[in-house]
Design a protein around this motif. Structure first.
Motif, short mmCIF file in Angstrom:
data_model
loop_
_atom_site.label_atom_id
_atom_site.label_comp_id
_atom_site.label_asym_id
_atom_site.label_seq_id
_atom_site.Cartn_x
_atom_site.Cartn_y
_atom_site.Cartn_z
N ALA A 182 -9.84 -3.81 1.26
CA ALA A 182 -8.45 -3.51 1.60
C ALA A 182 -7.78 -2.65 0.55
O ALA A 182 -6.96 -1.78 0.87
CB ALA A 182 -7.68 -4.82 1.79
N ASN A 183 -8.13 -2.86 -0.71
CA ASN A 183 -7.47 -2.15 -1.80
C ASN A 183 -8.01 -0.74 -2.02
O ASN A 183 -7.30 0.14 -2.53
CB ASN A 183 -7.59 -2.95 -3.11
N LEU A 184 -9.26 -0.53 -1.62
CA LEU A 184 -9.92 0.73 -1.97
C LEU A 184 -9.21 1.95 -1.40
O LEU A 184 -9.17 3.00 -2.05
CB LEU A 184 -11.37 0.69 -1.47
N ALA A 185 -8.63 1.81 -0.22
CA ALA A 185 -7.95 2.96 0.38
C ALA A 185 -6.75 3.40 -0.46
O ALA A 185 -6.56 4.60 -0.69
CB ALA A 185 -7.50 2.62 1.80
N ALA A 186 -5.96 2.44 -0.94
CA ALA A 186 -4.79 2.78 -1.75
C ALA A 186 -5.20 3.38 -3.08
O ALA A 186 -4.65 4.41 -3.52
CB ALA A 186 -3.93 1.53 -1.96
N TRP A 187 -6.16 2.77 -3.74
CA TRP A 187 -6.64 3.27 -5.03
C TRP A 187 -7.27 4.66 -4.86
O TRP A 187 -6.99 5.59 -5.62
CB TRP A 187 -7.63 2.29 -5.62
N GLY A 188 -8.10 4.80 -3.83
CA GLY A 188 -8.75 6.08 -3.61
C GLY A 188 -7.77 7.20 -3.31
O GLY A 188 -7.91 8.32 -3.82
N PRO B 170 -3.53 -1.83 -25.02
CA PRO B 170 -3.27 -1.69 -23.58
C PRO B 170 -1.92 -2.25 -23.16
O PRO B 170 -1.32 -3.10 -23.82
CB PRO B 170 -4.42 -2.49 -22.95
N LEU B 171 -1.47 -1.76 -22.01
CA LEU B 171 -0.24 -2.24 -21.39
C LEU B 171 -0.55 -3.48 -20.56
O LEU B 171 -1.44 -3.46 -19.71
CB LEU B 171 0.34 -1.16 -20.48
N PRO B 172 0.16 -4.59 -20.80
CA PRO B 172 -0.14 -5.82 -20.05
C PRO B 172 -0.10 -5.63 -18.54
O PRO B 172 -0.97 -6.13 -17.81
CB PRO B 172 0.95 -6.79 -20.52
N GLY B 173 0.90 -4.90 -18.05
CA GLY B 173 1.00 -4.69 -16.61
C GLY B 173 -0.17 -3.93 -16.05
O GLY B 173 -0.58 -4.16 -14.90
N ALA B 174 -0.75 -3.03 -16.83
CA ALA B 174 -1.89 -2.26 -16.36
C ALA B 174 -3.17 -3.09 -16.34
O ALA B 174 -4.07 -2.84 -15.54
CB ALA B 174 -2.09 -1.02 -17.23
N ALA C 112 0.83 -1.21 0.00
CA ALA C 112 0.00 0.00 0.00
C ALA C 112 0.86 1.26 0.00
O ALA C 112 0.55 2.24 -0.69
CB ALA C 112 -0.93 -0.01 1.22
N GLN C 113 1.96 1.23 0.74
CA GLN C 113 2.85 2.38 0.77
C GLN C 113 3.54 2.59 -0.58
O GLN C 113 3.73 3.73 -1.02
CB GLN C 113 3.90 2.20 1.87
N ALA C 114 3.90 1.49 -1.23
CA ALA C 114 4.51 1.60 -2.56
C ALA C 114 3.53 2.19 -3.56
O ALA C 114 3.94 2.93 -4.47
CB ALA C 114 4.97 0.22 -3.03
N ILE C 115 2.25 1.91 -3.39
CA ILE C 115 1.24 2.47 -4.28
C ILE C 115 1.04 3.95 -4.00
O ILE C 115 1.08 4.79 -4.91
CB ILE C 115 -0.09 1.70 -4.11
N SER C 116 0.86 4.31 -2.73
CA SER C 116 0.55 5.69 -2.39
C SER C 116 1.74 6.63 -2.59
O SER C 116 1.57 7.83 -2.76
CB SER C 116 0.06 5.79 -0.94
N ALA D 280 -1.19 -6.36 -5.30
CA ALA D 280 0.01 -6.44 -6.14
C ALA D 280 -0.29 -6.01 -7.57
O ALA D 280 0.52 -5.33 -8.21
CB ALA D 280 0.57 -7.85 -6.12
N TYR D 281 -1.45 -6.39 -8.07
CA TYR D 281 -1.82 -5.99 -9.44
C TYR D 281 -2.16 -4.51 -9.52
O TYR D 281 -1.98 -3.89 -10.57
CB TYR D 281 -2.98 -6.85 -9.94
N GLU D 282 -2.64 -3.93 -8.42
CA GLU D 282 -2.81 -2.48 -8.36
C GLU D 282 -1.46 -1.78 -8.51
O GLU D 282 -1.33 -0.81 -9.28
CB GLU D 282 -3.46 -2.10 -7.03
N LEU D 283 -0.46 -2.27 -7.82
CA LEU D 283 0.88 -1.70 -7.95
C LEU D 283 1.40 -1.88 -9.37
O LEU D 283 2.04 -0.97 -9.92
CB LEU D 283 1.83 -2.36 -6.94
N SER D 284 1.11 -3.01 -9.96
CA SER D 284 1.53 -3.27 -11.34
C SER D 284 0.94 -2.24 -12.31
O SER D 284 1.60 -1.83 -13.27
CB SER D 284 1.10 -4.68 -11.76
#
Length: 220
Positions: free
Chosen positions: A137-143, A108-112, A19-23, A207-211
């Protein structure tokens, strides 16, 4: 329900590093520095069009798989939210001068696209607990990232209200979202769903969000 809250809390703690890597992602810093070229801003629009369209169908599939109880309404609401987000995305595309046929022809980009591909897998194979825990759990990082994108587009790129509406839509979770998700998770676990698999689904989705953000930043 206390056990479900503990499961969510423990899962968030386990994924704090991701989550920290995403934010704190480099793409967000590039946006703040006006270092993301227009072509990549357009790619963001096209990637999100594909992701949100796919997720909308995935949530509808989940509602069809689980047509009774709190899971049905939960997934139908998620599908409706994705539909609203698609409408808001048009404002961002219009601001960029991005026509619908350009979005449809975008490669599209495969990683995305790993993220919606996994959501599609969950729609066919996952339990309601898997999906509800993963998205809660993921919504906070994405939001949080959407909030940062909206702010940078406004202050650095001069975007208007319509252009940032898509990102502001996701910046805050819907009212009562977490409580409704906890009810879905609780019912599913009581019916035999595996908390281990739910935690696994959450780890992979994060992990896929980070990707996704890695793919957007690649080469910049």
């Amino acid at each position: 329900m206390d056990d479900v809250r503990e499961l969510l809390s423990r899962t968030r703690d386990e994924l704090a590093g991701t989550a920290q890597a995403i934010s704190g992602h480099r793409f967000l810093a590039l946006l703040r520095d006006h270092a993301v070229p227009e072509a990549r801003l357009r790619a963001l629009a096209a990637e999100q069009y594909l992701i949100v369209s796919s997720d909308r169908r995935s949530f509808a599939q989940l509602a069809a798989r689980f047509p009774t109880g709190p899971a049905s309404d939960f997934f139908l609401n998620l599908a409706g939210g994705e539909g609203a987000a698609l409408g808001a995305l048009r404002g961002y595309a219009f601001w960029l001068g991005l026509a619908e046929d350009e979005i449809r022809s975008y490669e599209p980009l495969p990683g995305a696209q790993a993220y919606p591909a996994y959501v599609s897998w969950l729609a066919l194979n996952g339990s309601p607990a898997d999906v509800a825990l993963a998205f809660t759990a993921n919504l906070a990082a994405w939001g949080a990232n959407c909030g940062q994108v909206a702010s940078s587009l406004r202050t650095v790129y001069g975007a208007d209200d319509a252009a940032v509406a898509f990102f502001e839509f996701f910046a805050e979770p819907p009212a009562g979202f977490e409580e409704r998700a906890l009810v879905v998770i609780d019912e599913a676990l009581s019916g035999g769903a595996s908390p281990v698999l739910a935690r696994r689904a959450t780890r992979l989705l994060q992990a896929y969000e980070l990707s996704f953000w890695d793919a957007l930043a690649e080469g910049l």
